[in-house]
Design a protein around this motif. Sequence first.
Motif, short mmCIF file in Angstrom:
data_model
loop_
_atom_site.label_atom_id
_atom_site.label_comp_id
_atom_site.label_asym_id
_atom_site.label_seq_id
_atom_site.Cartn_x
_atom_site.Cartn_y
_atom_site.Cartn_z
N THR A 1 0.83 -1.21 0.00
CA THR A 1 0.00 0.00 0.00
C THR A 1 0.86 1.26 0.00
O THR A 1 0.61 2.19 -0.78
CB THR A 1 -0.95 0.00 1.21
OG1 THR A 1 -1.77 -1.18 1.15
CG2 THR A 1 -1.84 1.22 1.21
N VAL A 2 1.87 1.30 0.85
CA VAL A 2 2.76 2.47 0.89
C VAL A 2 3.48 2.63 -0.45
O VAL A 2 3.62 3.75 -0.97
CB VAL A 2 3.77 2.35 2.06
CG1 VAL A 2 4.87 3.39 1.95
CG2 VAL A 2 3.05 2.48 3.38
N SER A 3 3.91 1.53 -1.03
CA SER A 3 4.58 1.58 -2.33
C SER A 3 3.66 2.13 -3.42
O SER A 3 4.07 2.96 -4.23
CB SER A 3 5.08 0.19 -2.73
OG SER A 3 6.02 -0.28 -1.80
#
Length: 117
Positions: free
Chosen positions: A71-73
């Motif tokens: 998700t962060v990526s």
Amino acid sequence: MKKITTNFYDFLGISSAAICLVHCLIFPMLSILPLGLNHNPFIDLVFAVFGTFAVSKIIQKSNILISAVLTVSMVLIWLSILTELFLDIHLHLIYFGGIGMISGHLLNYKLYNKQNH
């Protein structure tokens, strides 16, 4: 109807992220040559759509660490692409997002194979 496995989505995500990362690393070098090539952020957008599809399928079935990494990526990738599209500013967040995507998908692939074999 055959159920599509997590391995397929990991392969799709790894492939999309790797091709995008190669595109982002190689293209600046190619633009130096007098070939008339211009960077088109819509190509990055296509890669991001494929990556988002793969991530959305995987985070439903993966653990919290892998979901967070993916998700962060994806957020880093989307921030970079949208900033380039609307503000014409190239952020290097896309490189970190691509590396995170590849790492997250590889971790998920290894975890999935370990649990099912």
